[in-house]
Design a protein around this motif. Sequence first.
Motif, PDB file in Angstrom:
ATOM      1  N   GLU A   1      42.025  28.199  42.264  1.00 20.05           N
ATOM      2  CA  GLU A   1      43.404  28.054  42.316  1.00 20.05           C
ATOM      3  C   GLU A   1      44.192  29.450  42.389  1.00 20.05           C
ATOM      4  OE1 GLU A   1      44.837  26.049  38.736  1.00 20.05           O
ATOM      5  OE2 GLU A   1      43.547  24.307  39.416  1.00 20.05           O
ATOM      6  N   SER A   2      43.695  30.534  42.035  1.00 19.35           N
ATOM      7  CA  SER A   2      44.505  31.810  42.272  1.00 19.35           C
ATOM      8  C   SER A   2      43.685  32.593  43.363  1.00 19.35           C
ATOM      9  CB  SER A   2      44.202  32.438  40.723  1.00 19.35           C
ATOM     10  OG  SER A   2      44.853  33.913  41.024  1.00 19.35           O
ATOM     11  N   SER A   3      44.426  32.927  44.236  1.00 23.60           N
ATOM     12  CA  SER A   3      43.573  33.671  45.346  1.00 23.60           C
ATOM     13  C   SER A   3      43.887  35.019  44.986  1.00 23.60           C
ATOM     14  CB  SER A   3      44.665  33.405  46.692  1.00 23.60           C
ATOM     15  OG  SER A   3      45.901  33.788  46.612  1.00 23.60           O
ATOM     16  N   GLU A   4      44.602  35.609  44.095  1.00 26.51           N
ATOM     17  CA  GLU A   4      44.801  36.961  43.726  1.00 26.51           C
ATOM     18  C   GLU A   4      43.695  37.209  42.781  1.00 26.51           C
ATOM     19  OE1 GLU A   4      47.320  34.703  43.063  1.00 26.51           O
ATOM     20  OE2 GLU A   4      48.930  35.313  44.578  1.00 26.51           O
ATOM     21  N   LEU A   5      43.318  36.324  41.838  1.00 26.51           N
ATOM     22  CA  LEU A   5      42.354  36.613  41.041  1.00 26.51           C
ATOM     23  C   LEU A   5      40.911  36.494  41.665  1.00 26.51           C
ATOM     24  CD1 LEU A   5      41.042  36.848  38.106  1.00 26.51           C
ATOM     25  CD2 LEU A   5      41.091  34.305  37.794  1.00 26.51           C
ATOM     26  N   ASP A   6      40.747  35.704  42.636  1.00 28.43           N
ATOM     27  CA  ASP A   6      39.570  35.677  43.540  1.00 28.43           C
ATOM     28  C   ASP A   6      39.449  37.045  44.214  1.00 28.43           C
ATOM     29  OD1 ASP A   6      37.389  34.573  44.677  1.00 28.43           O
ATOM     30  OD2 ASP A   6      38.548  34.024  46.628  1.00 28.43           O
ATOM     31  N   ALA A   7      40.628  37.481  44.969  1.00 25.88           N
ATOM     32  CA  ALA A   7      40.476  38.687  45.598  1.00 25.88           C
ATOM     33  C   ALA A   7      40.243  39.901  44.795  1.00 25.88           C
ATOM     34  CB  ALA A   7      41.980  38.927  46.104  1.00 25.88           C
ATOM     35  N   MET A   8      40.756  40.026  43.346  1.00 28.90           N
ATOM     36  CA  MET A   8      40.497  40.894  42.596  1.00 28.90           C
ATOM     37  C   MET A   8      38.943  40.979  42.096  1.00 28.90           C
ATOM     38  SD  MET A   8      40.013  41.836  38.731  1.00 28.90           S
ATOM     39  CE  MET A   8      40.238  39.973  38.220  1.00 28.90           C
ATOM     40  N   LEU A   9      38.558  39.918  42.058  1.00 25.24           N
ATOM     41  CA  LEU A   9      37.016  40.061  41.646  1.00 25.24           C
ATOM     42  C   LEU A   9      35.984  40.280  42.752  1.00 25.24           C
ATOM     43  CD1 LEU A   9      36.700  36.443  39.416  1.00 25.24           C
ATOM     44  CD2 LEU A   9      36.540  38.951  38.752  1.00 25.24           C
ATOM     45  N   LYS A  10      36.633  40.070  43.739  1.00 26.02           N
ATOM     46  CA  LYS A  10      35.875  40.446  45.212  1.00 26.02           C
ATOM     47  C   LYS A  10      36.032  41.757  45.684  1.00 26.02           C
ATOM     48  CE  LYS A  10      35.214  35.639  46.774  1.00 26.02           C
ATOM     49  NZ  LYS A  10      35.528  34.891  47.772  1.00 26.02           N
ATOM     50  N   SER A  11      37.118  42.410  45.194  1.00 29.30           N
ATOM     51  CA  SER A  11      37.495  43.782  45.530  1.00 29.30           C
ATOM     52  C   SER A  11      36.488  44.740  45.148  1.00 29.30           C
ATOM     53  CB  SER A  11      38.721  43.967  45.009  1.00 29.30           C
ATOM     54  OG  SER A  11      39.044  45.492  45.241  1.00 29.30           O
ATOM     55  N   PRO A  12      35.847  45.771  46.219  1.00 28.19           N
ATOM     56  CA  PRO A  12      35.107  46.829  45.555  1.00 28.19           C
ATOM     57  C   PRO A  12      35.811  47.938  45.191  1.00 28.19           C
ATOM     58  CG  PRO A  12      35.324  46.431  48.316  1.00 28.19           C
ATOM     59  CD  PRO A  12      36.118  45.393  47.574  1.00 28.19           C
ATOM     60  N   VAL A  13      37.295  47.930  45.435  1.00 28.14           N
ATOM     61  CA  VAL A  13      37.758  49.250  44.849  1.00 28.14           C
ATOM     62  C   VAL A  13      38.071  48.933  43.455  1.00 28.14           C
ATOM     63  CG1 VAL A  13      39.995  50.146  45.247  1.00 28.14           C
ATOM     64  CG2 VAL A  13      38.978  49.035  47.123  1.00 28.14           C
ATOM     65  N   ILE A  14      38.393  47.737  42.922  1.00 28.83           N
ATOM     66  CA  ILE A  14      38.696  47.850  41.435  1.00 28.83           C
ATOM     67  C   ILE A  14      37.438  47.857  40.728  1.00 28.83           C
ATOM     68  CG2 ILE A  14      39.520  46.195  39.753  1.00 28.83           C
ATOM     69  CD1 ILE A  14      41.272  44.925  41.919  1.00 28.83           C
ATOM     70  N   LYS A  15      37.548  48.753  39.536  1.00 31.08           N
ATOM     71  CA  LYS A  15      36.296  48.888  38.571  1.00 31.08           C
ATOM     72  C   LYS A  15      35.909  47.759  37.902  1.00 31.08           C
ATOM     73  CE  LYS A  15      37.295  54.049  38.288  1.00 31.08           C
ATOM     74  NZ  LYS A  15      37.655  54.857  37.416  1.00 31.08           N
ATOM     75  N   ALA A  16      34.503  47.454  37.780  1.00 28.09           N
ATOM     76  CA  ALA A  16      34.022  46.291  37.001  1.00 28.09           C
ATOM     77  C   ALA A  16      34.506  46.336  35.653  1.00 28.09           C
ATOM     78  CB  ALA A  16      32.490  46.389  36.764  1.00 28.09           C
ATOM     79  N   ALA A  17      34.810  47.403  34.978  1.00 32.79           N
ATOM     80  CA  ALA A  17      35.356  47.400  33.516  1.00 32.79           C
ATOM     81  C   ALA A  17      36.932  46.730  33.552  1.00 32.79           C
ATOM     82  CB  ALA A  17      35.443  48.906  33.021  1.00 32.79           C
ATOM     83  N   ASP A  18      37.599  47.230  34.560  1.00 33.08           N
ATOM     84  CA  ASP A  18      38.981  46.751  34.888  1.00 33.08           C
ATOM     85  C   ASP A  18      38.930  45.092  34.948  1.00 33.08           C
ATOM     86  OD1 ASP A  18      39.979  49.262  34.269  1.00 33.08           O
ATOM     87  OD2 ASP A  18      40.127  49.574  36.445  1.00 33.08           O
ATOM     88  N   LYS A  19      37.924  44.681  35.974  1.00 36.03           N
ATOM     89  CA  LYS A  19      37.689  43.373  36.304  1.00 36.03           C
ATOM     90  C   LYS A  19      37.624  42.463  34.698  1.00 36.03           C
ATOM     91  CE  LYS A  19      36.107  44.131  40.942  1.00 36.03           C
ATOM     92  NZ  LYS A  19      35.290  43.561  41.719  1.00 36.03           N
ATOM     93  N   ARG A  20      36.633  43.104  33.996  1.00 35.72           N
ATOM     94  CA  ARG A  20      36.326  42.462  32.746  1.00 35.72           C
ATOM     95  C   ARG A  20      37.501  42.497  31.958  1.00 35.72           C
ATOM     96  NH1 ARG A  20      35.676  44.287  27.987  1.00 35.72           N
ATOM     97  NH2 ARG A  20      35.402  46.371  28.476  1.00 35.72           N
TER      98      ARG A  20
END
Length: 185
Positions: free
Chosen positions: A40-59
């Motif tokens: 439902e959230s394209s922003e959350l999906d984009a954030m999870l798929k983004s190679p720029v955002i660190k894995a720690a920030d995603k967690r």
Amino acid sequence: MKGARPALRYAKALLNLATDAGNETEVNNNMKLIADTIAESSELDAMLKSPVIKAADKRKVLTALFGDKVNNILKGLFNILEENKRMVMLEPIAKQYAVIYDYHKSMQVAKVTTAVPLNKELEQRILAKIVEITGNQANIENIVNPDIVGGFILRVGDVQYDASISNQFKELRREFDNSHYIPKI
């Protein structure tokens, strides 16, 4: 589908952990919540798929979003995915978990295609009929297709029952085409 095999491995490991802890149903509900939220959230999906955002920030985002709504097994999954830098696989893991959970619980997926969305009463009647016919529980996946005009198409496993009006029109057309009626006008 890229990443399907690793997602299946993670999902199997989760199911084994949840079964050992005796809360596989709770984990299934949590995984449905995660999959629905990501879908439902394209922003959350984009954030999870983004190679720029660190894995720690995603967690951190996932923990803030789902922290009090999910159990410790899924919090551990977030940590493992962070360590392995596979946060992008969270949605496929959630979908694979639902599939293997249903198989584990001997539940089938019944696909019901209707012209309009099903209401709760009709859904319950369909579920009761499926149990009567197959002897197994089922989850209903409602597909809305206005092209069938009315009625429904039920598919459980490899069995399909087509009671749609568009199918009845096709059968009627076929009968007229194969008819040997000769008009006497």
